[in-house]
Design an enzyme around this catalytic site. Structure first.
Site, mmCIF file in Angstrom:
data_model
loop_
_atom_site.group_PDB
_atom_site.id
_atom_site.type_symbol
_atom_site.label_atom_id
_atom_site.label_comp_id
_atom_site.label_asym_id
_atom_site.label_seq_id
_atom_site.Cartn_x
_atom_site.Cartn_y
_atom_site.Cartn_z
ATOM 1 N N HIS A 82 0.860 -1.194 0.000
ATOM 2 C CA HIS A 82 0.000 0.000 0.000
ATOM 3 C C HIS A 82 0.890 1.236 0.000
ATOM 4 C CE1 HIS A 82 -3.781 -2.219 0.689
ATOM 5 N NE2 HIS A 82 -2.994 -3.074 1.330
ATOM 6 N N LEU A 83 0.975 1.894 -1.152
ATOM 7 C CA LEU A 83 1.817 3.096 -1.247
ATOM 8 C C LEU A 83 1.053 4.352 -0.822
ATOM 9 C CD1 LEU A 83 3.811 2.468 -4.562
ATOM 10 C CD2 LEU A 83 4.637 2.245 -2.218
ATOM 11 N N ARG A 84 -0.263 4.229 -0.668
ATOM 12 C CA ARG A 84 -1.124 5.281 -0.067
ATOM 13 C C ARG A 84 -1.337 6.536 -0.910
ATOM 14 N NH1 ARG A 84 -3.534 1.892 3.274
ATOM 15 N NH2 ARG A 84 -2.399 1.409 5.170
ATOM 16 N N ASN A 114 -6.564 0.785 -3.089
ATOM 17 C CA ASN A 114 -7.454 1.480 -2.138
ATOM 18 C C ASN A 114 -6.899 2.841 -1.715
ATOM 19 O OD1 ASN A 114 -5.408 0.292 -0.634
ATOM 20 N ND2 ASN A 114 -6.710 -0.176 1.117
ATOM 21 N N ASP A 172 -8.635 -4.903 -2.893
ATOM 22 C CA ASP A 172 -8.006 -5.172 -1.596
ATOM 23 C C ASP A 172 -8.430 -4.161 -0.534
ATOM 24 O OD1 ASP A 172 -6.295 -6.610 0.173
ATOM 25 O OD2 ASP A 172 -5.001 -4.844 0.147
ATOM 26 N N HIS A 252 -2.731 -12.474 1.259
ATOM 27 C CA HIS A 252 -2.439 -12.606 2.699
ATOM 28 C C HIS A 252 -3.212 -13.731 3.425
ATOM 29 C CE1 HIS A 252 -6.028 -10.109 2.660
ATOM 30 N NE2 HIS A 252 -5.370 -9.005 2.395
ATOM 31 N N ASN A 298 -5.340 -6.883 9.186
ATOM 32 C CA ASN A 298 -6.454 -7.606 8.580
ATOM 33 C C ASN A 298 -5.982 -8.376 7.354
ATOM 34 O OD1 ASN A 298 -8.984 -8.471 7.932
ATOM 35 N ND2 ASN A 298 -9.691 -6.538 7.074
ATOM 36 N N ASP A 325 2.074 -6.954 2.483
ATOM 37 C CA ASP A 325 0.865 -6.167 2.783
ATOM 38 C C ASP A 325 1.282 -4.909 3.548
ATOM 39 O OD1 ASP A 325 -1.749 -5.337 2.888
ATOM 40 O OD2 ASP A 325 -2.446 -6.903 4.255
ATOM 41 N N HIS A 329 0.751 3.518 8.536
ATOM 42 C CA HIS A 329 -0.241 4.423 9.134
ATOM 43 C C HIS A 329 0.466 5.427 10.034
ATOM 44 C CE1 HIS A 329 -3.968 2.538 7.918
ATOM 45 N NE2 HIS A 329 -3.499 1.349 8.258
HETATM 46 ZN ZN LIG Z 1 -6.255 -7.163 2.111
HETATM 47 ZN ZN LIG Z 2 -3.567 -5.060 1.624
#
Ligand SMILES: [Zn+2]
Ligand SMILES: [Zn+2]
Length: 444
Positions: A82-84, A114, A172, A252, A298, A325, A329
């Site tokens: 997740h590079l956000r 996402n 995801d 995952h 998660n 994953d 944050h």
């Molecule tokens: Zn996921």
């Molecule tokens: Zn993920």
């Protein structure tokens, strides 16, 4: 104990601009290359981004890296990051995330959709491609969204996203609930032989839980997420993939029951692959403390029986790759009560060292197998010609010192995220150099 962090890392920006360095010679390293079953001391000459020559001894007037006593591995390929950016730059940016990647020896990441906006239109795909090129650290491949805003409600324009260069589709963070949308996505990705990366979580069963359902969740009085929340959807998605004659990649994996469905599906010839994260084969839910949400993730960290089964599955070859994953944050969303905290672990800088320490040093698998799980094997899943140290192939390489140990301290991460449950763990395996496209992008 020598601490790697005392030495200032040396990062070149934008390797494309370093035109003056055209050739690099890596001397005397132990080259491990699963694709050609090579595990031997070799010299490697790199020229114009490619591996020009591999031999017992190469000499010449080249910029030289002395790899004596070190491992030379294909650069790692992390299929789940997740590079956000765009939208959550306070957590991570494409620049900080890819810098963290190369510090972890990762030369290709697949970024998840996402973001905000989600990667559900061609503009966002192009934005990420441009930002990644400007950053100039790891290569960034993109998983496009299955549904608009990852909402599960309206299909994203998958054909257009594929034409723009995505290498997979995924919602995801959530499971796509409507079966027809999943089937449509499976049919569309077949056109380019892509895979669908499935986050498998039955939201009705997960019931907004925040940790694994079991003895520990009852002790802490926290709502638990049962194993069936994952395995029910794994079973569903294997069936949908089979029905559409497409390709499924399960994200995952964390439970024994999920792996049993996957093993059965594979044995029946279904086109399913599966990834695992270090926290799911190292930790158990005993470590969860209500006042420390750095372990909140998660799917959640599971019970000992699941963790032990994951290790067996890795040993038996049922698991196709190790991913992180990587989910950075800011502390404002993590240093809050467990049930209110955001899900996610920041893992891209510690993945190799943790995997080496807990799988190879612990005697479960060989170093060659680990390198395969982190480079060649994930490369095959997304169909990129990387993860292979062979003449004529791209020079994406990682040089590792296995003899050095260090204590994980997330305050020293290059990632903006500091959220890891592994702080204080002593691990072996220090990334010394990372090369992308024949250029040194990270040097310890
Ligand atoms: Zn996921
Ligand atoms: Zn993920």
């Amino acid at each position: 104990m020598p601490s790697y962090a005392h030495k200032k890392a040396f990062l070149y920006r934008n390797p494309d601009e370093l035109e003056e360095i055209v050739s690099i010679l890596i001397k005397n390293g132990h080259v491990i290359n699963p694709a050609t079953h090579l595990s031997d001391i070799k010299d490697i000459l790199i020229s114009e981004g490619k591996i020009e020559k591999i031999a017992d001894s190469i000499d010449g007037d080249y910029e030289t890296i002395d790899a004596t006593g070190k491992i030379v591995s294909p650069g790692f390929i992390d299929l789940h990051v997740h590079l956000r950016e765009p939208g959550f730059e306070v957590k991570e940016t494409i620049e900080s995330g890819t810098k963290a990647a190369v510090a972890g020896g990762v030369t290709t990441v697949v970024c998840m959709p996402n973001t905000k906006p989600a990667i559900h239109d061609v503009e966002t795909v192009k934005f990420i491609q441009k930002k990644a090129k400007e950053a100039g650290y790891a290569r960034v491949e993109i998983a496009g969204a299955i549904t608009k805003d990852i909402s599960g409600q309206e299909q994203a324009p998958i054909d257009e996203l594929i034409d723009a260069g995505i290498i997979s589709v995924s919602d995801d963070g959530r499971t796509t609930p409507i079966l027809d949308m999943m089937k449509e996505a499976f049919r569309k990705i077949k056109r380019k032989k892509l895979c669908l990366m499935a986050h498998t979580e039955d939201e009705a069963l997960a019931k907004h839980g925040c940790m694994n359902e079991g003895e520990r969740s009852r002790q802490l009085g926290l709502i638990g997420i049962p194993n069936a929340a994952e395995s029910n959807i794994v079973k569903r998605d294997i069936e949908l993939c089979h029905e559409t004659d497409s390709r499924l990649h399960v994200c995952h994996v964390s439970t024994k029951e999920s792996m049993e469905h996957i093993i059965k599906g594979k044995s029946e010839g279904k086109s399913v692959t599966v990834e695992i994260c270090p926290h799911h084969f190292i930790l158990t839910d005993d470590i969860v403390e209500a006042d420390d949400a750095y372990s909140k993730v998660n799917p959640p960290i599971r019970a000992e029986k699941d963790r032990d089964f994951m290790i067996e599955c890795i040993k038996e070859g049922h698991i196709d790759c190790i991913v992180t994953d990587h989910a950075p944050h800011e502390d404002a969303t993590k240093k809050v009560p467990y049930e209110k905290a955001a899900f996610g672990i920041c893992g891209i800088e510690t993945s190799f060292a943790l995997s080496y320490t807990y799988l190879v040093k612990a005697g479960h698998i060989t170093l060659e197998k680990l390198v395969d799980l982190m480079s060649y094997s994930p490369g095959k899943i997304i169909g990129v010609d990387r993860g292979n140290i062979a003449e004529g192939h791209v020079a994406d390489l990682t040089i590792i010192d296995l003899n050095q140990s260090y204590e994980i301290d997330s305050n020293k991460f290059y990632s903006k995220g500091k959220n890891t449950p592994f702080n204080g763990y002593t691990v072996n395996g220090v990334i010394e150099h990372t090369l992308v496209n024949g250029k040194v992008v990270f040097r310890r």
